[in-house]
Design an enzyme around this catalytic site. Structure first.
Site, short mmCIF file in Angstrom:
data_model
loop_
_atom_site.label_atom_id
_atom_site.label_comp_id
_atom_site.label_asym_id
_atom_site.label_seq_id
_atom_site.Cartn_x
_atom_site.Cartn_y
_atom_site.Cartn_z
N GLU A 205 0.82 -1.21 0.00
CA GLU A 205 0.00 0.00 0.00
C GLU A 205 0.85 1.27 0.00
OE1 GLU A 205 -3.11 -0.03 2.91
OE2 GLU A 205 -3.85 -1.98 2.27
N LYS A 337 -15.81 -1.46 3.78
CA LYS A 337 -15.18 -1.74 2.49
C LYS A 337 -16.26 -2.32 1.57
CE LYS A 337 -10.65 -3.28 4.30
NZ LYS A 337 -9.95 -4.50 4.82
#
Ligand code: PGA
Ligand code: ZN
Length: 426
Positions: A205, A337
């Protein structure tokens, strides 16, 4: 009435160079919405299941079947539907799939299409998605960024056990300022790593590769980076962790490989509570495994109300898992999410369940991402106060942070929610 004229799927590539699904929803008025499914690495067992082809190509991760579902069954079912009726479109896809985990058509096919329906409806209304979703709300604010500085766990070859070492600009007043401060801390962390001979690139990430000998050393470096950048740890810049404990434990036993220790739930909790005492930590995600609810409840009580105990794998963006966690006094903040749920309607239902439970919420990206910026619009439009999209590097991350800047400019005001509205602001 404007209706869905066609849905088109195609295979595109995510930030790990893996195949993923893009959907385009074309409307009868000539407008169109497009979205791409992200993919997790540290997944909870209750998540919607992506459809992957298996076989030899791309490690079995190809998505030709899911793309075919979008072009075939899903397109056939959605043609003629009203794009403004998100719930009906999502319900049609859920029923068409017919499985509890969306594994037949694929969570990746469904979430890409679901998000593309929302984009199409917004485009048809001539509005950006955040505004379309926000309706006539007048209290729209930008979300407070939660930004990874060191990556770990499943995103860094398990180099350290803990997955995300993040900062939150708790003292910033605007979104722009929060990003400015975070950029300085990220840069300072890089210099520290370089000086210590620990710089080995970045994890999935965009956070620096965690070349540390212990989990706790990452925390020390985080505090030093905040200080080196000129900020007061805890006051201006605080720490947030994603332990992602489901990834290194089950049945109440946890393997801290970096520290060469096997611990039970209580010992893991004790270690983390010690960190809460010694470091300026304001949020801690999945501190215990998804199968360890009693220990999660004990940890939540022990940590106290000023710390966000964030449920990710523990609740998998599911309204009923949030209700169960709330009933069991486990956690106080929901990570939202959309691809864990599989449709926007279900992700919104999870957010609503969190709000009814008196929980805070954070909209989150996945470790496998793309240029898709839908989640930023969801955070703003749904009035969610926090946003987690990974680090301050790599364009699949920066695309999201930058979209927030554009939205702030369009709003004419990029003020963050007031400090008192966060648990640490009391
Ligand atoms: P994932 O990581 O996308 O690999 O699940 C993100 C998180 O755990 O929050
Ligand atoms: Zn997580």
């Amino acid at each position: 009435m404007t209706e869905i004229a066609n849905v088109r799927g195609r295979r595109v590539w995510d930030s790990r160079g893996r195949p993923t699904v893009e959907a385009e929803v074309q409307l009868s008025d000539g407008t169109m919405g497009r979205a791409i499914a992200p993919a997790g690495a540290s997944t909870g067992s209750g998540e919607a299941q992506d459809k992957r082809d298996g076989g030899d190509a791309f490690g079995g991760l190809d998505v030709q079947d899911a793309v075919a579902s979008v072009n075939g069954e899903i397109s056939g079912a959605l043609r003629g539907c009203d794009p403004r009726d998100q719930a009906a479109a999502d319900r049609l896809m859920i029923d068409l799939d017919g499985t509890p985990d969306k594994g037949r058509l694929g969570g990746n096919a469904l979430v890409a299409t679901s998000m593309a329906v929302a984009h199409a409806a917004a485009a048809s209304a001539g509005l950006p998605l955040w505004k379309y979703l926000g309706g006539d709300r007048t209290d729209i604010a930008l979300p407070l960024p939660e930004v990874q500085i060191f990556g770990g766990g499943a995103h860094a070859g398990r180099r350290v056990d803990i997955q995300d070492f993040m900062v939150i600009a708790t003292g910033a007043e605007t979104y722009t300022q929060a990003l400015d401060w975070t950029a300085e801390v990220y840069r300072a962390a890089g210099v520290l790593m370089q000086d210590a001979g620990l710089m080995q690139g970045v994890a999935d990430e965009g956070g620096f590769w965690p070349a540390f000998d212990t989990n706790e050393l990452a925390l020390d470096y985080l505090v030093r980076a905040i200080e080196r950048a000129g900020f007061t740890p805890g006051d201006e810049m605080a720490i947030s962790l994603d332990i992602a404990a489901t990834d290194f434990g089950s049945g109440g036993r946890y393997r801290l490989a970096t520290d060469a220790r096997d611990v039970d739930s209580d010992a893991l909790s004790e270690m983390l509570l010690g960190w809460l005492d010694r470091y300026p930590i304001v949020a801690i995600e999945d501190p215990l495994g998804e199968d360890d609810p009693a220990a999660m409840a004990r940890f939540t009580a022990a940590a106290g109300p000023n710390v966000e105990i964030v449920a990710d794998d523990f609740i998998c963006t599911s309204a009923h898992l949030i209700e169960a966690a709330h009933a069991g006094n486990a956690c106080n903040t929901a990570l939202i999410k959309p691809n864990q749920a599989g449709t926007l309607t279900e992700a919104k239902a999870a957010l609503d369940a969190a709000r009814v439970s008196g929980w805070d919420a954070i909209v989150s990206a996945r470790s496998g991402e793309t240029e898709d910026v839908t989640i930023v619009h969801l955070a703003v439009g749904w009035g969610v106060k926090q946003l987690k999209v990974g680090s301050f590097a790599r364009s699949e991350r920066m695309a999201k942070w930058n979209e927030g800047l554009r939205i702030g400019e369009a709003l004419g005001d990029d003020r963050l929610p007031p400090r008192q509205s966060f648990p640490w602001g009391d």
